[in-house]
Motif scaffolding. Sequence first.
Motif, PDB file in Angstrom:
ATOM      1  N   ASN A   1       0.835  -1.191   0.000  1.00 11.79           N
ATOM      2  CA  ASN A   1       0.000   0.000   0.000  1.00 11.79           C
ATOM      3  C   ASN A   1       0.881   1.257   0.000  1.00 11.79           C
ATOM      4  N   PRO A   2       1.400   1.633  -1.175  1.00 16.03           N
ATOM      5  CA  PRO A   2       2.304   2.792  -1.252  1.00 16.03           C
ATOM      6  C   PRO A   2       1.702   4.100  -0.724  1.00 16.03           C
ATOM      7  N   GLU A   3       0.387   4.261  -0.830  1.00 16.12           N
ATOM      8  CA  GLU A   3      -0.247   5.487  -0.332  1.00 16.12           C
ATOM      9  C   GLU A   3      -0.154   5.552   1.199  1.00 16.12           C
ATOM     10  N   THR A   4      -0.414   4.435   1.862  1.00 17.01           N
ATOM     11  CA  THR A   4      -0.282   4.393   3.327  1.00 17.01           C
ATOM     12  C   THR A   4       1.169   4.585   3.723  1.00 17.01           C
ATOM     13  N   PHE A   5       2.075   3.994   2.959  1.00 13.77           N
ATOM     14  CA  PHE A   5       3.512   4.168   3.229  1.00 13.77           C
ATOM     15  C   PHE A   5       3.874   5.647   3.168  1.00 13.77           C
ATOM     16  N   GLU A   6       3.436   6.330   2.128  1.00 16.59           N
ATOM     17  CA  GLU A   6       3.738   7.755   1.982  1.00 16.59           C
ATOM     18  C   GLU A   6       3.176   8.552   3.156  1.00 16.59           C
ATOM     19  N   SER A   7       1.967   8.236   3.564  1.00 13.00           N
ATOM     20  CA  SER A   7       1.356   8.904   4.712  1.00 13.00           C
ATOM     21  C   SER A   7       2.161   8.654   5.987  1.00 13.00           C
ATOM     22  N   ASN A   8       2.582   7.416   6.193  1.00 13.38           N
ATOM     23  CA  ASN A   8       3.386   7.086   7.374  1.00 13.38           C
ATOM     24  C   ASN A   8       4.716   7.832   7.378  1.00 13.38           C
ATOM     25  N   VAL A   9       5.352   7.926   6.210  1.00 12.95           N
ATOM     26  CA  VAL A   9       6.626   8.647   6.106  1.00 12.95           C
ATOM     27  C   VAL A   9       6.424  10.115   6.474  1.00 12.95           C
ATOM     28  N   LYS A  10       5.381  10.727   5.923  1.00 11.77           N
ATOM     29  CA  LYS A  10       5.114  12.151   6.212  1.00 11.77           C
ATOM     30  C   LYS A  10       4.848  12.363   7.701  1.00 11.77           C
ATOM     31  N   ARG A  11       4.103  11.454   8.316  1.00 14.53           N
ATOM     32  CA  ARG A  11       3.813  11.567   9.752  1.00 14.53           C
ATOM     33  C   ARG A  11       5.096  11.402  10.571  1.00 14.53           C
ATOM     34  N   ALA A  12       5.951  10.452  10.184  1.00 16.46           N
ATOM     35  CA  ALA A  12       7.213  10.234  10.902  1.00 16.46           C
ATOM     36  C   ALA A  12       8.133  11.445  10.766  1.00 16.46           C
ATOM     37  N   ILE A  13       8.180  12.031   9.578  1.00 16.95           N
ATOM     38  CA  ILE A  13       9.014  13.224   9.362  1.00 16.95           C
ATOM     39  C   ILE A  13       8.505  14.386  10.203  1.00 16.95           C
ATOM     40  N   ALA A  14       7.179  14.559  10.273  1.00 14.57           N
ATOM     41  CA  ALA A  14       6.598  15.649  11.068  1.00 14.57           C
ATOM     42  C   ALA A  14       6.891  15.450  12.549  1.00 14.57           C
ATOM     43  N   GLY A  15       6.941  14.196  12.978  1.00 14.36           N
ATOM     44  CA  GLY A  15       7.261  13.879  14.369  1.00 14.36           C
ATOM     45  C   GLY A  15       6.081  14.014  15.295  1.00 14.36           C
ATOM     46  N   ASP A  16       6.325  13.633  16.541  1.00 12.22           N
ATOM     47  CA  ASP A  16       5.310  13.616  17.583  1.00 12.22           C
ATOM     48  C   ASP A  16       4.124  12.758  17.137  1.00 12.22           C
ATOM     49  N   GLN A  17       4.452  11.621  16.521  1.00 11.19           N
ATOM     50  CA  GLN A  17       3.451  10.724  15.952  1.00 11.19           C
ATOM     51  C   GLN A  17       3.758   9.278  16.326  1.00 11.19           C
ATOM     52  N   TRP A  18       2.709   8.503  16.451  1.00  8.12           N
ATOM     53  CA  TRP A  18       2.832   7.051  16.594  1.00  8.12           C
ATOM     54  C   TRP A  18       2.492   6.425  15.258  1.00  8.12           C
ATOM     55  N   ILE A  19       3.342   5.504  14.819  1.00 16.38           N
ATOM     56  CA  ILE A  19       3.045   4.703  13.638  1.00 16.38           C
ATOM     57  C   ILE A  19       3.142   3.267  14.116  1.00 16.38           C
ATOM     58  N   GLY A  20       1.992   2.630  14.191  1.00 15.16           N
ATOM     59  CA  GLY A  20       1.943   1.307  14.814  1.00 15.16           C
ATOM     60  C   GLY A  20       2.330   1.455  16.280  1.00 15.16           C
ATOM     61  N   SER A  21       3.282   0.674  16.721  1.00 13.38           N
ATOM     62  CA  SER A  21       3.713   0.736  18.126  1.00 13.38           C
ATOM     63  C   SER A  21       4.995   1.547  18.298  1.00 13.38           C
ATOM     64  N   THR A  22       5.370   2.333  17.274  1.00 17.76           N
ATOM     65  CA  THR A  22       6.612   3.102  17.319  1.00 17.76           C
ATOM     66  C   THR A  22       6.320   4.593  17.352  1.00 17.76           C
ATOM     67  N   TYR A  23       6.952   5.262  18.313  1.00 17.19           N
ATOM     68  CA  TYR A  23       6.802   6.709  18.435  1.00 17.19           C
ATOM     69  C   TYR A  23       7.949   7.399  17.692  1.00 17.19           C
ATOM     70  N   PHE A  24       7.611   8.385  16.882  1.00 15.84           N
ATOM     71  CA  PHE A  24       8.598   9.182  16.165  1.00 15.84           C
ATOM     72  C   PHE A  24       8.584  10.588  16.758  1.00 15.84           C
ATOM     73  N   PRO A  25       9.668  10.963  17.434  1.00 14.90           N
ATOM     74  CA  PRO A  25       9.704  12.277  18.086  1.00 14.90           C
ATOM     75  C   PRO A  25       9.776  13.418  17.078  1.00 14.90           C
ATOM     76  N   LYS A  26       9.454  14.604  17.561  1.00 10.84           N
ATOM     77  CA  LYS A  26       9.561  15.789  16.736  1.00 10.84           C
ATOM     78  C   LYS A  26      11.041  16.024  16.422  1.00 10.84           C
ATOM     79  N   PRO A  27      11.347  16.394  15.184  1.00 17.75           N
ATOM     80  CA  PRO A  27      12.759  16.649  14.825  1.00 17.75           C
ATOM     81  C   PRO A  27      13.321  17.786  15.670  1.00 17.75           C
ATOM     82  N   ASP A  28      14.603  17.688  15.990  1.00 15.07           N
ATOM     83  CA  ASP A  28      15.232  18.732  16.817  1.00 15.07           C
ATOM     84  C   ASP A  28      16.148  19.628  15.997  1.00 15.07           C
ATOM     85  N   PHE A  29      15.710  19.971  14.814  1.00 15.84           N
ATOM     86  CA  PHE A  29      16.505  20.894  13.976  1.00 15.84           C
ATOM     87  C   PHE A  29      15.712  22.086  13.586  1.00 15.84           C
TER      88      PHE A  29
END
Length: 185
Positions: free
Chosen positions: A157-185
């Motif tokens: 599901n490339p569309e879901t993958f793209e959405s997950n990538v965007k959420r991970a890049i934005a940070g402060d998001q959970w994708i499945g059981s993994t938390y992606f923090p907000k970037p510190d730059f």
Amino acid sequence: MIRLFKVKEKQQEVVDNAKEKGPVKKQSAGELRVQRDIAELNLPNSISIAFPSGQDDLMNFEVTIEPDEGYYKGGRFLFTFEVTPVYPHEAPKVKCETKVYHPNIDLEGNICLNILREDWKPVLNISTVIYGLYYLFTQPNYEDPLNHEAADVLRDNPETFESNVKRAIAGDQWIGSTYFPKPDF
């Protein structure tokens, strides 16, 4: 007539000057090769290199990749490079310091890139590795994954993958059981 005494005085002066400056550290073949590789780098604006320990330590440095196309456009990813003295006979050790949702980079920062493992050859260089890392962001590969969950989503599901990538890049998001923090730059 050669003034032998003057020649000996000059030699002694060179020795004395060297002692004042301290011992000269002899560079290993690996250090010389890294120095040349770095001097020859021609990186695009989306890739930068930094030496947190100063220019005297070329064997440990950081590379930041900010992809300008593909799924990871808008992200910023930091990699640390540790180059051993036997380089180029051994690939540099590279780790991704940014938590990323990627099929070829696991959540601990390990990277699945063939030229960092079995396909490394001494003719390859730092530039080859950097461009290989950049390529992973423009063409993620679900066929040789470290992060199997991300690979499965990319494949199925490339569309879901793209959405997950965007959420991970934005940070402060959970994708499945993994938390992606907000970037510190």
